[in-house]
Enzyme design. Structure first.
Site, PDB file in Angstrom:
ATOM      1  N   THR A 187       8.448   5.690  -4.440  1.00 12.32           N
ATOM      2  CA  THR A 187       7.142   6.176  -5.284  1.00 12.32           C
ATOM      3  C   THR A 187       6.641   7.437  -4.476  1.00 12.32           C
ATOM      4  O   THR A 187       6.771   7.380  -3.088  1.00 12.32           O
ATOM      5  CB  THR A 187       6.172   5.273  -5.143  1.00 12.32           C
ATOM      6  OG1 THR A 187       6.636   3.981  -6.132  1.00 12.32           O
ATOM      7  CG2 THR A 187       4.877   5.396  -5.479  1.00 12.32           C
ATOM      8  N   VAL A 216       5.340  -3.996 -14.491  1.00 15.17           N
ATOM      9  CA  VAL A 216       4.392  -3.058 -13.866  1.00 15.17           C
ATOM     10  C   VAL A 216       4.280  -3.365 -12.440  1.00 15.17           C
ATOM     11  O   VAL A 216       4.144  -4.387 -11.931  1.00 15.17           O
ATOM     12  CB  VAL A 216       2.988  -2.991 -14.778  1.00 15.17           C
ATOM     13  CG1 VAL A 216       1.848  -2.060 -13.929  1.00 15.17           C
ATOM     14  CG2 VAL A 216       3.036  -2.636 -16.159  1.00 15.17           C
ATOM     15  N   ASP A 218       2.703  -2.031  -8.504  1.00  9.78           N
ATOM     16  CA  ASP A 218       1.415  -1.841  -7.696  1.00  9.78           C
ATOM     17  C   ASP A 218       0.986  -0.604  -8.075  1.00  9.78           C
ATOM     18  O   ASP A 218      -0.374  -0.085  -7.807  1.00  9.78           O
ATOM     19  CB  ASP A 218       1.460  -1.931  -6.178  1.00  9.78           C
ATOM     20  CG  ASP A 218       2.784  -1.059  -5.697  1.00  9.78           C
ATOM     21  OD1 ASP A 218       3.674  -0.926  -6.167  1.00  9.78           O
ATOM     22  OD2 ASP A 218       2.439  -0.437  -4.509  1.00  9.78           O
ATOM     23  N   GLY A 239       7.176   0.657  -1.845  1.00  3.05           N
ATOM     24  CA  GLY A 239       7.905  -0.451  -1.729  1.00  3.05           C
ATOM     25  C   GLY A 239       7.782  -1.291  -2.853  1.00  3.05           C
ATOM     26  O   GLY A 239       7.493  -1.051  -3.740  1.00  3.05           O
ATOM     27  N   GLY A 241       6.610  -3.614  -5.106  1.00  2.00           N
ATOM     28  CA  GLY A 241       5.025  -3.498  -5.557  1.00  2.00           C
ATOM     29  C   GLY A 241       4.605  -5.081  -5.748  1.00  2.00           C
ATOM     30  O   GLY A 241       3.414  -5.362  -5.319  1.00  2.00           O
TER      31      GLY A 241
HETATM   32  C1  SD4 Z   1       7.051  -0.492  -7.626  1.00  6.22           C
HETATM   33  N1  SD4 Z   1       5.830   0.095  -5.640  1.00  6.22           N
HETATM   34  O1  SD4 Z   1       7.042  -0.200  -8.823  1.00  6.22           O
HETATM   35  C2  SD4 Z   1       6.755   0.732  -6.610  1.00  6.22           C
HETATM   36  C3  SD4 Z   1       8.292   1.165  -6.339  1.00  6.22           C
HETATM   37  C4  SD4 Z   1       7.801   2.030  -4.877  1.00  6.22           C
HETATM   38  O2  SD4 Z   1       8.623   3.460  -3.516  1.00  6.22           O
HETATM   39  O3  SD4 Z   1       7.058   2.070  -4.325  1.00  6.22           O
HETATM   40  N2  SD4 Z   1       9.112   2.804  -4.712  1.00  6.22           N
HETATM   41  O4  SD4 Z   1       7.020  -1.531  -7.165  1.00  6.22           O
END
Ligand code: SD4
Length: 325
Positions: A187, A216, A218, A239, A241
């Site tokens: 992300t 969905v 975080d 990371g 979520g």
């Molecule tokens: C998620 N946090 O959809 C996001 C994915 C992510 O770095 O952060 N990737 O869980």
């Protein structure tokens, strides 16, 4: 860290250095020194943060607002099909749909968010419209799409041939295993402090690769994937979520800064809180970055391999975040 990622990172750096577009500034320790302000400054997650920060810096360096800077910044990876974890070209869910999550927050605690949004290349700009044009904070799925179209956004196919091919390959085994620190968890979260001393943040993602349809993470959830309090600071997460949502991670980081912790220390304490509530962290990655009102910044993560990009007057840097494991 897997070798493909290493390779991608090194090639990105090679290109960066060769192009001279993003001069590498003096390593900045994350602290401007007692009583001093470091502004403007922008910080974002992962190495795709380098070109994103450059777009944000164009606005910040001319005295523009943090809110405009973070929107412009994260639109760069959103529109880049080679960034497989954000916007156009992102990894699809297990049914082949690219579904996007994004949110934005300004200095006055206004915020807007979209989740489970399909067919729109720049979900961050839809999130900003939700913030500015509706009485709501969050729109999801079909309703978010309808709103985007009514606002003049174009409906597009976001599944690139490359993402389609990888999805077909994945279907052969169809195992859903979260894998840390590879391209399915990158992300972009971006935080900026402008020349007026105001903070804003943005966060946008295609979410976990091959997630369940409708899942969905975080990233579009205010307080989890992103939080800004203009009196204190801002934080954003990357990371897995589900782990971040459980601890309302970004809000936690900002509250820890309010208690007097430095940005890095606040990120570290939030990571420790996540670890304490988790049975097994062997395969879990969560990383936070944070920025305070003085322009001090920092990051921290569970596993090695997470880095963050910073642009300020002294130049552009990419820093490996410290990790718990
Ligand atoms: C998620 N946090 O959809 C996001 C994915 C992510 O770095 O952060 N990737 O869980």
């Amino acid at each position: 860290m897997n070798s493909r990622r290493n390779f991608l990172r090194l090639s990105a750096w090679g290109a960066t250095m060769a192009s001279g577009l993003y001069p590498i500034g003096k390593a900045f320790a994350g602290s401007p020194g007692k009583g001093k302000m470091n502004k403007p400054v922008v910080i974002s997650t992962w190495n795709h943060g380098i070109p994103a920060n450059a777009a944000a810096w164009e606005i910040l360096s001319q005295g523009g607002q943090a809110l405009d800077a973070v929107e412009a910044g994260v639109r760069v990876p959103e529109g880049d099909p080679n960034v497989r974890t954000v916007g156009y070209g992102g990894f699809p869910d297990r049914e082949g749909h690219v579904t996007l999550d994004a949110c934005i927050m300004d200095k006055d605690s206004n915020c807007g968010s979209v989740a489970f949004l399909e067919h729109i290349k720049h979900p961050i700009s839809v999130a900003r419209k939700v913030m500015e044009e509706t009485p709501h904070v969050m729109l999801v799925g079909e309703g978010a799409l309808q709103f985007a179209l009514a606002q003049g956004f174009q409906k597009e196919d976001l599944l690139t041939p490359e993402s389609y091919k990888d999805w077909q390959q994945w279907l052969k085994e169809s195992k859903y295993k979260p894998v840390i620190n590879i391209e399915n968890h990158d992300t972009i979260g971006m935080l900026a402090l402008d020349a007026q001393g105001n903070l804003a943040g943005a966060c946008t993602t295609s979410g976990a690769a091959y997630k369940m349809h409708g899942r969905v993470g975080d990233s579009p959830i205010i307080g989890a994937g992103l939080f800004v309090d203009n009196e204190v600071g801002a934080a954003t997460a990357t990371g897995l979520g589900e782990a971040v949502i459980r601890m309302v991670g970004s809000h936690l980081v900002v509250e820890l800064m309010r208690q007097g912790n430095s940005p890095e220390q606040a990120c570290k304490l939030a990571v420790e809180r996540i670890i304490a509530k988790q049975k097994d962290v062997k395969d879990l990655q969560v990383g936070f970055i944070a920025l305070n009102k003085q322009g001090e910044y920092g990051g921290y993560c569970i596993q090695k391999g997470f880095d963050y990009a910073v642009r300020d007057k002294s130049g552009s840097t990419l820093t490996n975040a410290k990790s718990k494991l």
